[in-house]
Design a protein around this motif. Structure first.
Motif, mmCIF file in Angstrom:
data_model
loop_
_atom_site.group_PDB
_atom_site.id
_atom_site.type_symbol
_atom_site.label_atom_id
_atom_site.label_comp_id
_atom_site.label_asym_id
_atom_site.label_seq_id
_atom_site.Cartn_x
_atom_site.Cartn_y
_atom_site.Cartn_z
ATOM 1 N N ALA A 51 0.860 -1.193 0.000
ATOM 2 C CA ALA A 51 0.000 0.000 0.000
ATOM 3 C C ALA A 51 0.898 1.246 0.000
ATOM 4 N N ALA A 52 0.904 1.962 -1.101
ATOM 5 C CA ALA A 52 1.868 3.060 -1.282
ATOM 6 C C ALA A 52 1.371 4.365 -0.665
ATOM 7 N N THR A 53 1.122 4.361 0.640
ATOM 8 C CA THR A 53 0.641 5.559 1.305
ATOM 9 C C THR A 53 1.630 6.015 2.370
ATOM 10 N N LYS A 54 1.581 7.287 2.693
ATOM 11 C CA LYS A 54 2.479 7.855 3.687
ATOM 12 C C LYS A 54 2.233 7.239 5.065
ATOM 13 N N THR A 55 0.969 7.029 5.401
ATOM 14 C CA THR A 55 0.627 6.481 6.711
ATOM 15 C C THR A 55 1.200 5.078 6.905
ATOM 16 N N VAL A 56 1.047 4.242 5.888
ATOM 17 C CA VAL A 56 1.534 2.869 6.012
ATOM 18 C C VAL A 56 3.048 2.832 6.108
ATOM 19 N N TYR A 57 3.722 3.605 5.271
ATOM 20 C CA TYR A 57 5.189 3.597 5.326
ATOM 21 C C TYR A 57 5.704 4.160 6.650
ATOM 22 N N ALA A 58 4.953 5.091 7.245
ATOM 23 C CA ALA A 58 5.387 5.673 8.518
ATOM 24 C C ALA A 58 5.198 4.706 9.683
ATOM 25 N N THR A 59 4.147 3.890 9.621
ATOM 26 C CA THR A 59 3.830 3.017 10.761
ATOM 27 C C THR A 59 4.372 1.601 10.615
ATOM 28 N N VAL A 101 7.629 -2.157 -1.463
ATOM 29 C CA VAL A 101 7.160 -2.597 -2.776
ATOM 30 C C VAL A 101 6.297 -1.519 -3.431
ATOM 31 N N GLY A 102 5.304 -0.993 -2.688
ATOM 32 C CA GLY A 102 4.434 0.045 -3.230
ATOM 33 C C GLY A 102 5.225 1.307 -3.544
ATOM 34 N N LEU A 103 4.957 1.912 -4.697
ATOM 35 C CA LEU A 103 5.731 3.055 -5.171
ATOM 36 C C LEU A 103 4.874 4.317 -5.183
ATOM 37 N N PRO A 104 4.966 5.155 -4.136
ATOM 38 C CA PRO A 104 4.162 6.379 -4.083
ATOM 39 C C PRO A 104 4.622 7.391 -5.130
ATOM 40 N N ALA A 105 3.676 8.157 -5.624
ATOM 41 C CA ALA A 105 4.024 9.236 -6.553
ATOM 42 C C ALA A 105 4.647 10.421 -5.823
ATOM 43 N N ASP A 106 4.346 10.563 -4.544
ATOM 44 C CA ASP A 106 4.848 11.671 -3.733
ATOM 45 C C ASP A 106 6.287 11.388 -3.298
#
Length: 365
Positions: free
Chosen positions: A261-269, A283-288
């Protein structure tokens, strides 16, 4: 000299990008059919998967990282295509026969000569690689020229529509499970477990003997994840402290976490789900570009965490990933559509409305 079936049409239907950026769309156009040169084959595409990377390329989401569809792709995306070989170029006669089934991947071709190719295990970092839908026309067309050496053979027992998603989503999930370094009987956490990559990761992890904690939202995702073998499901919509819940289940935290899941929240937690010496796989590649994978140095050091990344897999990885499907162990959950409806499927992907993996029918054999 080209070995071919007869006849091969001179023109074909293809989905071609129009415009650029977030407002880009696709239209069905009639384009020429290219014949294979030396070392190449021509594949009549029957089914092609729709990957999040296709959406990103069509909408220039990765332009800030210097990754944007090049003119060589001719506006044709797609990199999870499977079909039948209809023409064989010079030099490939001993490798391919007319009628063989072939799979076209994100990595369309490697040079075979650089340091990474010669290592025998790391050609995904080939410095002269060609990529479907990025630096070469992809699989959103009826006929696709492919490199005869690097195109994958589809084994018996795997349908075209099942094989398509394995070309990228499946092999990516499989390699991520290997990179997580989680042994049989140990815990792995999968945020976004009900999505296109996540639902495949559940199955590969279970096949490797891992104990799976699936994280996603809603009863539909719960049902899917549990059906695929997740031992525990955590609904992020109703769980205020996911890290505490993971510790409650595992005592000391999970041994690994794969972030699809390429979201800021998931990568932070996600790092907080791990026990000492645990591994986070990005794995997930955020555009941000401001979204980072990792943890504060204090947490990294005190828990001696590992943070690794992965993207797609080698030719051998694809062969191994397909074997799980041939043996009826891993089976993509598919939603099926038509090539003509690509815009609507991209929109569904954008809104997170796809459970499992989308495949689009291109031609009937």
């Amino acid at each position: 000299m080209i070995t071919r079936t007869s006849p091969i049409p001179k023109q074909q239907r293809a989905v071609v990008r129009s415009g650029s950026g977030s407002t880009a769309t696709t239209t069905i156009q009639t384009i020429d059919v290219d014949l294979p040169g030396p070392g190449q084959i021509l594949v009549r595409i029957t089914w092609t998967g729709l990957c999040g990377s296709d959406k990103a390329l069509l909408h220039d989401e990765w332009a800030g990282f210097g990754v944007a569809m090049t003119p060589q792709a001719k506006g044709v995306a797609g990199h999870e295509g499977v079909g039948v070989v209809v023409a064989v170029g010079e030099g490939m006669e001993n490798r391919w026969n007319i009628g063989d089934r072939a799979g076209i991947k994100w990595i369309a071709k490697t040079c075979g000569e650089c340091e990474f190719c010669l290592s025998g295990v790391d050609e995904v970092n080939c410095i002269r690689q060609v990529n479907s839908g990025f630096t070469a026309p992809g699989t959103f067309q009826e006929y696709c020229v492919a490199d005869g050496r690097y195109t994958s053979k589809i084994p018996d027992g795997v349908s075209d529509e099942d094989a398509g998603p394995i070309m990228c989503g499946g092999v990516t999930a499989y390699v991520a499970c290997k990179r997580a370094n989680v042994k049989a009987g140990q815990w792995i956490v999968l945020p976004g477990a009900g999505g296109g990559l996540g639902h495949l990761a559940i199955q590969y992890a279970r096949a490797m003997g891992m104990r799976v904690i699936a994280i996603d939202g809603g009863d539909d995702k719960r049902e899917l994840c549990q059906k695929l073998g997740a031992e525990v499901f955590i609904d992020y919509l109703s769980t205020p402290d996911i890290a505490a819940e993971v510790r409650k289940i595992t005592t000391h935290g999970a041994h690994g976490v794969i972030v699809t899941a390429a979201t800021k929240t998931v990568y932070a937690t996600a790092p907080t789900y791990l026990r000492p010496n645990g591994t986070l796989v990005a794995v997930g590649l955020p555009a941000d570009p401001s979204i980072l994978a990792g943890a504060p140095p204090m947490l990294l050091s005190l828990k001696r965490l590992n943070v690794v990344g992965t993207v797609t897999g080698t030719l051998k990885d694809v062969e191994e990933a397909l074997d799980f499907t041939a043996r009826k162990i891993v089976h993509p959950v598919l939603v099926k559509g038509k090539l003509e409806d690509l815009n609507s499927w991209v929109e569904k992907l954008e809104k997170g409305q796809l459970a499992g993996r989308a495949v689009l029918q291109v031609a009937k054999i």
